[in-house]
Write a protein that holds these residues in place. Sequence first.
Motif, short mmCIF file in Angstrom:
data_model
loop_
_atom_site.label_atom_id
_atom_site.label_comp_id
_atom_site.label_asym_id
_atom_site.label_seq_id
_atom_site.Cartn_x
_atom_site.Cartn_y
_atom_site.Cartn_z
N ILE A 45 -10.72 48.43 104.41
CA ILE A 45 -9.77 47.71 103.55
C ILE A 45 -10.46 47.16 102.32
O ILE A 45 -9.92 47.21 101.21
N VAL A 54 -9.98 39.75 103.18
CA VAL A 54 -9.57 40.44 104.41
C VAL A 54 -10.01 39.59 105.60
O VAL A 54 -11.16 39.16 105.67
N VAL A 65 -4.48 40.61 104.71
CA VAL A 65 -5.10 41.11 103.48
C VAL A 65 -4.43 40.47 102.27
O VAL A 65 -3.21 40.44 102.17
N LEU A 77 -3.28 50.32 101.61
CA LEU A 77 -4.01 49.59 102.65
C LEU A 77 -3.86 50.29 104.00
O LEU A 77 -4.84 50.48 104.72
N THR A 81 -6.85 52.20 106.44
CA THR A 81 -7.15 51.99 107.86
C THR A 81 -6.95 53.28 108.65
O THR A 81 -7.73 53.59 109.55
#
Length: 98
Positions: A45, A54, A65, A77, A81
Amino acid sequence: MKKSLIATALFLLFSVPALAAQQTVTLSVPGMTCSACPITVKVAINRVEGVSAVDVRYEERDATVTFDDAKTSVEALTQATTNAGYPSTLKQSRATQE
């Protein structure tokens, strides 16, 4: 007339960045299965341009975030991940103006 048009154009040009805001979202990251997983999620992130903070919590399986919505998005975002091996979804959102 020309001055009015130029003034309006300049106003619009310089007011667009003012519309950008810091956004804070919480992502659900259910795939975190060990205490080392949050490190990978946090690094992924943090690599997204525009992210300023974060906080990844293993126990809750989520990540909070804060980011500049003019530079990135929730989709970027969650893609970060997912690319790191931890698919995520938007859990909660709240906009904050700074």
